[in-house]
Structures are given as C-alpha cells and as structure tokens.
Scaffold this motif. Sequence first.
Motif, mmCIF file in Angstrom:
data_model
loop_
_atom_site.group_PDB
_atom_site.id
_atom_site.type_symbol
_atom_site.label_atom_id
_atom_site.label_comp_id
_atom_site.label_asym_id
_atom_site.label_seq_id
_atom_site.Cartn_x
_atom_site.Cartn_y
_atom_site.Cartn_z
ATOM 1 N N ASP A 69 55.813 70.163 36.989
ATOM 2 C CA ASP A 69 55.943 70.879 38.246
ATOM 3 C C ASP A 69 55.982 72.375 37.958
ATOM 4 O O ASP A 69 56.326 72.798 36.857
ATOM 5 C CB ASP A 69 57.227 70.453 38.985
ATOM 6 N N THR A 70 55.621 73.162 38.968
ATOM 7 C CA THR A 70 55.662 74.623 38.802
ATOM 8 C C THR A 70 56.960 75.210 39.336
ATOM 9 O O THR A 70 57.262 76.370 39.056
ATOM 10 C CB THR A 70 54.491 75.282 39.568
ATOM 11 N N SER A 71 57.725 74.443 40.095
ATOM 12 C CA SER A 71 58.923 74.981 40.725
ATOM 13 C C SER A 71 60.163 74.773 39.844
ATOM 14 O O SER A 71 60.561 73.640 39.553
ATOM 15 C CB SER A 71 59.137 74.318 42.093
ATOM 16 N N PHE A 123 52.825 64.036 38.290
ATOM 17 C CA PHE A 123 52.379 65.416 38.486
ATOM 18 C C PHE A 123 52.887 65.945 39.839
ATOM 19 O O PHE A 123 52.699 65.305 40.868
ATOM 20 C CB PHE A 123 50.850 65.494 38.439
ATOM 21 N N GLY A 124 53.494 67.129 39.824
ATOM 22 C CA GLY A 124 54.110 67.662 41.056
ATOM 23 C C GLY A 124 55.321 66.814 41.379
ATOM 24 O O GLY A 124 55.553 66.441 42.521
ATOM 25 N N CYS A 125 56.097 66.546 40.317
ATOM 26 C CA CYS A 125 57.180 65.542 40.375
ATOM 27 C C CYS A 125 58.330 65.910 41.290
ATOM 28 O O CYS A 125 59.118 65.041 41.690
ATOM 29 C CB CYS A 125 57.724 65.298 38.971
ATOM 30 N N GLY A 126 58.448 67.200 41.645
ATOM 31 C CA GLY A 126 59.573 67.613 42.488
ATOM 32 C C GLY A 126 60.899 67.265 41.837
ATOM 33 O O GLY A 126 61.109 67.487 40.642
ATOM 34 N N PHE A 170 59.177 76.151 47.355
ATOM 35 C CA PHE A 170 59.681 74.905 46.755
ATOM 36 C C PHE A 170 61.026 75.098 46.054
ATOM 37 O O PHE A 170 61.817 74.158 45.993
ATOM 38 C CB PHE A 170 58.641 74.280 45.827
ATOM 39 N N TRP A 180 65.707 68.710 49.344
ATOM 40 C CA TRP A 180 64.529 67.840 49.269
ATOM 41 C C TRP A 180 64.859 66.355 49.413
ATOM 42 O O TRP A 180 64.147 65.596 50.073
ATOM 43 C CB TRP A 180 63.774 68.081 47.954
ATOM 44 N N LEU A 211 46.962 72.300 45.623
ATOM 45 C CA LEU A 211 46.111 72.782 44.530
ATOM 46 C C LEU A 211 44.882 73.520 45.064
ATOM 47 O O LEU A 211 44.265 73.077 46.034
ATOM 48 C CB LEU A 211 45.640 71.599 43.670
ATOM 49 N N ASN A 231 51.612 74.995 35.263
ATOM 50 C CA ASN A 231 50.649 74.904 36.355
ATOM 51 C C ASN A 231 49.344 74.371 35.774
ATOM 52 O O ASN A 231 48.658 75.070 35.025
ATOM 53 C CB ASN A 231 50.421 76.300 36.961
ATOM 54 N N MET A 262 62.866 72.770 41.685
ATOM 55 C CA MET A 262 62.609 71.325 41.690
ATOM 56 C C MET A 262 62.931 70.737 40.314
ATOM 57 O O MET A 262 63.588 69.699 40.190
ATOM 58 C CB MET A 262 61.136 71.034 42.040
ATOM 59 N N SER A 305 52.524 62.584 44.062
ATOM 60 C CA SER A 305 52.811 62.344 45.470
ATOM 61 C C SER A 305 52.974 63.659 46.228
ATOM 62 O O SER A 305 53.841 64.475 45.883
ATOM 63 C CB SER A 305 54.059 61.455 45.567
ATOM 64 N N MET A 306 52.096 63.872 47.176
ATOM 65 C CA MET A 306 52.146 65.010 48.114
ATOM 66 C C MET A 306 52.024 66.369 47.416
ATOM 67 O O MET A 306 52.492 67.385 47.950
ATOM 68 C CB MET A 306 53.436 64.956 48.944
ATOM 69 N N ALA A 307 51.372 66.389 46.257
ATOM 70 C CA ALA A 307 51.215 67.665 45.537
ATOM 71 C C ALA A 307 49.769 68.163 45.583
ATOM 72 O O ALA A 307 49.524 69.370 45.493
ATOM 73 C CB ALA A 307 51.664 67.505 44.083
ATOM 74 N N GLN A 348 54.430 79.967 47.248
ATOM 75 C CA GLN A 348 54.633 78.518 47.129
ATOM 76 C C GLN A 348 55.852 78.191 46.262
ATOM 77 O O GLN A 348 56.674 77.357 46.624
ATOM 78 C CB GLN A 348 53.387 77.861 46.539
HETATM 79 C C1 LIG Z 1 55.509 68.316 48.585
HETATM 80 S S1 LIG Z 1 56.266 68.454 47.012
HETATM 81 C C2 LIG Z 1 56.312 66.766 46.480
HETATM 82 C C3 LIG Z 1 57.357 66.495 45.443
HETATM 83 C C4 LIG Z 1 57.454 65.041 44.969
HETATM 84 N N1 LIG Z 1 56.225 64.599 44.367
HETATM 85 C C5 LIG Z 1 57.830 64.146 46.126
HETATM 86 O O1 LIG Z 1 56.958 63.434 46.646
HETATM 87 O O2 LIG Z 1 59.008 64.131 46.508
HETATM 88 C C6 LIG Z 1 54.942 69.124 46.045
HETATM 89 C C7 LIG Z 1 55.351 69.470 44.619
HETATM 90 O O3 LIG Z 1 54.187 69.869 43.894
HETATM 91 C C8 LIG Z 1 54.523 70.976 43.081
HETATM 92 N N2 LIG Z 1 53.288 71.725 42.764
HETATM 93 C C9 LIG Z 1 52.503 72.406 43.616
HETATM 94 N N3 LIG Z 1 51.471 72.987 42.958
HETATM 95 C C10 LIG Z 1 51.607 72.617 41.656
HETATM 96 C C11 LIG Z 1 50.851 72.875 40.479
HETATM 97 N N4 LIG Z 1 49.755 73.633 40.514
HETATM 98 N N5 LIG Z 1 51.263 72.362 39.301
HETATM 99 C C12 LIG Z 1 52.393 71.575 39.263
HETATM 100 N N6 LIG Z 1 53.151 71.303 40.355
HETATM 101 C C13 LIG Z 1 52.759 71.818 41.535
HETATM 102 C C14 LIG Z 1 55.514 71.764 43.919
HETATM 103 O O4 LIG Z 1 56.279 72.673 43.164
HETATM 104 C C15 LIG Z 1 56.336 70.645 44.543
HETATM 105 O O5 LIG Z 1 57.449 70.280 43.756
#
Ligand SMILES: C[S@@+](CC[C@H](N)C(=O)[O-])C[C@H]1O[C@@H](n2cnc3c(N)ncnc32)[C@H](O)[C@@H]1O
Length: 204
Positions: free
Chosen positions: A68-70, A46-49, A8, A15, A115, A93, A73, A109-111, A4
């Motif tokens: 974010d974990t990436s 959370f999962g801010c990308g 990302f 992106w 999980l 994470n 990103m 959003s979309m994160a 994953q």
């Molecule tokens: C589909 S992207 C969405 C990014 C942003 N929120 C957007 O809508 O443009 C999902 C994001 O969630 C992050 N993510 C996934 N699992 C995660 C975790 N366990 N903790 C933090 N971030 C996570 C990914 O690295 C990625 O940047």
Amino acid sequence: MTKQSEHFNTAAETWDSEETIYRTSIFAAAIKKHLSDHKINNLLDFGCGTGLLTEYFLESSSSLTGIDTSVGMLEKFNRRFQKQAHVKSLAINLEDASMSESYDVIMSSMAFHHLKDPKKVLELFKKHLAPNGKIFIIDLDEEDGTFHPDNKGMGVEHFGFSQKEFQTWANELGFKKFSYEIVFEMNKNHRSYGIGLAIFEDSK
Ligand SMILES: C[S@@+](CC[C@H](N)C(=O)[O-])C[C@H]1O[C@@H](n2cnc3c(N)ncnc32)[C@H](O)[C@@H]1O
C-alpha cells in the motif's frame, strides 16, 4: 504527499467500519470459492489498506504480503498482524516500483480505480504470477462518477471498470483464462453500485 495519500491516511482511522467489514467478508468468500484447499505458498494483497481482506487468508497461506502507499493504512495493517511472523507489508507504489517475488495468489480490493495505469500494474502482476497462480481484482463495476463524494480529493482515476474493459486487458496481456461476476451490490446515494470480481489466470 499526494492528495490521495492524505485522504487514505485520514480514512485509515475509521476504515474498519461495520459496513466495510461486512462487504470484505463477502469479497473473501467470493475469492475463496475459486481456490482449492491447498495451502497458498505466497499471497499478495495489493492496496491492502488495514488488512481486512488479508486477514481471511492468514491460516491458508504460508506467506502474505500487503502493499500500500498509505502510511496510515499500513500502520493499522502492521498493528493487526504484529504477532504473525508470516505477514509483511511494503510501502511502495507499484506504478513506479517493481516487485521481486512471485505469488500464487494476487488479490486487490477497491484499489484499482485509484491507479493511473491499472493495465500496466496487471501486466506486472502477470510477470510475477507463480505457475497455476490466480489474480483476483475486486472493484466497482463501471459507474457514472457519483460513487465517491470527491473524485479528485480521493484520488479516483477511474469510475470503475466494465467486464468488457477487463476482458480486453485479459486478451491484450495474453491471459489464458478470464472470468467476471458481480459479487456485491452497495447501496449508496439512494441507488445501488455493483462491485465485480475479475479473475485472471495464466494456465488453462
Ligand atoms: C479503497 S482502499 C481499499 C483498502 C482495502 N483493500 C479494503 O478493501 O479495505 C484503496 C487502497 O489502495 C491503496 N492504493 C491506492 N493507490 C495505490 C498504489 N498506487 N499502490 C499501492 N496502494 C495503493 C490506498 O492507499 C488504499 O489503502
């Protein structure tokens, strides 16, 4: 590095497409509809990308954190907000780590579909929600697994979430208020996928 994170880190490069920027503007407006004009003290994305959604709350928040974990990103996120001292990022994470602050607005959003145990992360959010705070989770409505071209390679753990599933979590975790609406229809694979906004509140 997990598959994953690898996905990302690569995805971060491209992106901020026109399509993602457009859909994020709809998400931001959908969230703002449920917020007052009062300045937000502390906001978490959370999962801010790359920070596309975070950016909409720059003026209205005193302090903003992106998690974010990436690394890829977050590099984009940090570059976007390098001149904004009230924005910070955390490369953690939340499935393994804890949080130290409380937030008035927690959004994602979309994160959540990435999980392993999204309900556990929602529970953590509840513990770190400031009085009168709100949690906004935007994610795919329940789908049949066809949204992502490679579910395993892209770290997809859930094929979206139904309103019923979110409602069950809200009941089990003891939230006082819950609402759900489809805020966007995404056209892909010659069909449409709903994207929903779930709102969890602790006060009536
Ligand atoms: C589909 S992207 C969405 C990014 C942003 N929120 C957007 O809508 O443009 C999902 C994001 O969630 C992050 N993510 C996934 N699992 C995660 C975790 N366990 N903790 C933090 N971030 C996570 C990914 O690295 C990625 O940047």
